[in-house]
Design a protein around this motif. Structure first.
Motif, short mmCIF file in Angstrom:
data_model
loop_
_atom_site.label_atom_id
_atom_site.label_comp_id
_atom_site.label_asym_id
_atom_site.label_seq_id
_atom_site.Cartn_x
_atom_site.Cartn_y
_atom_site.Cartn_z
N PRO A 69 45.16 50.91 54.00
CA PRO A 69 45.39 50.34 52.67
C PRO A 69 46.81 49.82 52.52
O PRO A 69 47.76 50.38 53.09
CB PRO A 69 45.14 51.52 51.73
CG PRO A 69 45.43 52.73 52.56
CD PRO A 69 45.05 52.38 53.96
N VAL A 70 46.96 48.75 51.78
CA VAL A 70 48.27 48.14 51.52
C VAL A 70 48.56 48.23 50.02
O VAL A 70 47.79 47.74 49.20
CB VAL A 70 48.30 46.68 51.99
CG1 VAL A 70 49.62 46.01 51.58
CG2 VAL A 70 48.12 46.61 53.50
N GLN A 105 46.61 37.28 44.78
CA GLN A 105 45.64 36.93 43.73
C GLN A 105 44.21 37.15 44.22
O GLN A 105 43.82 36.68 45.29
CB GLN A 105 45.83 35.48 43.30
CG GLN A 105 44.90 35.07 42.16
CD GLN A 105 45.15 33.64 41.71
OE1 GLN A 105 46.12 33.01 42.11
NE2 GLN A 105 44.28 33.13 40.86
N GLY A 106 43.42 37.87 43.42
CA GLY A 106 42.02 38.12 43.77
C GLY A 106 41.81 39.24 44.77
O GLY A 106 40.66 39.48 45.19
N ILE A 107 42.87 39.95 45.14
CA ILE A 107 42.78 41.06 46.10
C ILE A 107 43.21 42.34 45.40
O ILE A 107 44.33 42.43 44.88
CB ILE A 107 43.68 40.81 47.33
CG1 ILE A 107 43.30 39.50 48.02
CG2 ILE A 107 43.59 41.98 48.31
CD1 ILE A 107 44.27 39.08 49.11
N ALA A 108 42.34 43.32 45.36
CA ALA A 108 42.64 44.58 44.67
C ALA A 108 43.78 45.32 45.36
O ALA A 108 43.90 45.30 46.60
CB ALA A 108 41.40 45.47 44.63
N ASP A 109 44.62 45.96 44.55
CA ASP A 109 45.70 46.78 45.11
C ASP A 109 45.11 47.86 46.01
O ASP A 109 44.05 48.43 45.72
CB ASP A 109 46.50 47.42 43.98
CG ASP A 109 47.78 48.08 44.48
OD1 ASP A 109 48.25 47.74 45.58
OD2 ASP A 109 48.32 48.94 43.74
N GLN A 110 45.80 48.15 47.10
CA GLN A 110 45.41 49.13 48.11
C GLN A 110 44.12 48.75 48.85
O GLN A 110 43.44 49.62 49.39
CB GLN A 110 45.33 50.54 47.51
CG GLN A 110 46.67 51.01 46.93
CD GLN A 110 46.72 52.48 46.66
OE1 GLN A 110 46.44 53.30 47.53
NE2 GLN A 110 47.09 52.84 45.43
N SER A 111 43.83 47.45 48.86
CA SER A 111 42.76 46.98 49.74
C SER A 111 43.17 47.24 51.19
O SER A 111 44.35 47.29 51.53
CB SER A 111 42.51 45.48 49.53
OG SER A 111 41.95 45.25 48.26
N ARG A 112 42.18 47.37 52.05
CA ARG A 112 42.43 47.70 53.45
C ARG A 112 42.46 46.44 54.31
O ARG A 112 41.61 45.56 54.15
CB ARG A 112 41.37 48.69 53.96
CG ARG A 112 41.36 50.01 53.17
CD ARG A 112 40.17 50.87 53.53
NE ARG A 112 40.33 51.50 54.83
CZ ARG A 112 40.98 52.64 55.04
NH1 ARG A 112 41.54 53.28 54.03
NH2 ARG A 112 41.07 53.15 56.25
N PHE A 113 43.44 46.40 55.21
CA PHE A 113 43.58 45.29 56.13
C PHE A 113 43.66 45.83 57.56
O PHE A 113 43.94 47.00 57.78
CB PHE A 113 44.84 44.47 55.80
CG PHE A 113 44.74 43.72 54.51
CD1 PHE A 113 44.28 42.42 54.48
CD2 PHE A 113 45.09 44.33 53.31
CE1 PHE A 113 44.17 41.72 53.29
CE2 PHE A 113 44.99 43.65 52.11
CZ PHE A 113 44.53 42.34 52.10
N ALA A 123 38.30 40.49 57.16
CA ALA A 123 37.11 40.23 56.34
C ALA A 123 37.45 39.39 55.10
O ALA A 123 38.32 38.53 55.16
CB ALA A 123 36.43 41.54 55.98
N ALA A 124 36.77 39.66 54.00
CA ALA A 124 36.87 38.79 52.81
C ALA A 124 38.27 38.78 52.22
O ALA A 124 38.77 37.73 51.80
CB ALA A 124 35.86 39.23 51.76
N ASP A 125 38.94 39.94 52.18
CA ASP A 125 40.28 39.97 51.60
C ASP A 125 41.27 39.18 52.45
O ASP A 125 42.18 38.54 51.93
CB ASP A 125 40.77 41.42 51.45
CG ASP A 125 40.09 42.13 50.29
OD1 ASP A 125 39.75 41.46 49.29
OD2 ASP A 125 39.91 43.36 50.37
N GLY A 126 41.09 39.20 53.76
CA GLY A 126 41.95 38.40 54.62
C GLY A 126 41.77 36.91 54.38
O GLY A 126 42.75 36.15 54.33
#
Length: 210
Positions: free
Chosen positions: A131-132, A141-149, A195-198
């Motif tokens: 998580p970041v 923008q459009g990426i939730a906080d602490q999404s995983r990369f 994936a999608a967040d990237g």
């Protein structure tokens, strides 16, 4: 005419997957892979990817004149995205290979992960999804906080200033997972493998107007 996005080819990195991800993120952009310093310097947007060792990275950049091309893009205010070793090479110095001076676009330096965090032994490289923790920036923008990369690295920027750190992660030690300065954004993780967040982050970069 579509904006030109140049992916720097200096002989290191999975350029095919990064190019495909950029094309998928925004089909309206013209993505080009180039090792020509003049092409890089003239691009509307530049992506600086890479994997491997820092001494080889900086040597290849300097041999081709790409180090000066990158600095000219930064000075001209055009958007630049660094990925993985591309982020590390934007710092002042890396401890890898006995110590290598880098491009000094960002203010930190790069060190190797420790073998232990307290009593816990760390597996190095840091590999996998983490998580970041975000700080405000348009590229989130459009990426939730602490999404995983997705990360793969043995070295990290652990002393980047708070003003330039816009994403942080912890793997035994806290380190900068994302950095920003004016028209420069850089990430330690691989958005093309995230994936999608990237893809969202790449799409945000392609429409970013710093």
């Amino acid at each position: 005419m579509a904006e030109s996005v140049v992916l720097i080819d200096y002989g290191m990195g999975n350029l095919h997957s990064a190019a495909k991800a950029l094309e998928q993120a925004s089909p309206s952009h013209r993505v080009r892979v180039s090792s020509d310093a003049q092409v890089v310097a003239a691009a509307d947007r530049v992506v600086f990817p890479g994997v491997g060792a820092m001494r080889d990275c900086m040597g290849a950049l300097r041999e081709r004149g790409l180090d000066q091309a990158i600095l000219s893009v930064v000075a001209a205010g055009r958007p630049l995205l660094g990925i993985c070793i591309g982020m590390q090479a934007l710092t002042r110095h890396s401890a890898e290979n006995g110590g290598v001076d880098c491009l000094a676009v960002l203010d930190g330096s790069v060190t190797r992960f420790p073998d232990h965090a307290g009593k816990q032994r760390l597996k190095v490289p840091h590999m996998g999804w983490s998580p970041v923790l975000q700080q405000p920036h348009p590229l989130w923008q459009g990426i939730a906080d602490q999404s995983r990369f997705y990360f793969v690295h043995s070295y990290c920027a652990a002393d980047l200033s708070a003003t330039q750190t816009v994403g942080s992660c912890d793997y035994g030690v806290p380190f900068a997972a994302a950095a920003a300065r004016d028209n420069v954004f850089a990430v330690q993780f691989h958005p093309e493998k995230s994936a999608a967040d990237g893809l969202t982050l790449l799409a945000n970069f392609l429409r970013w107007q710093p």
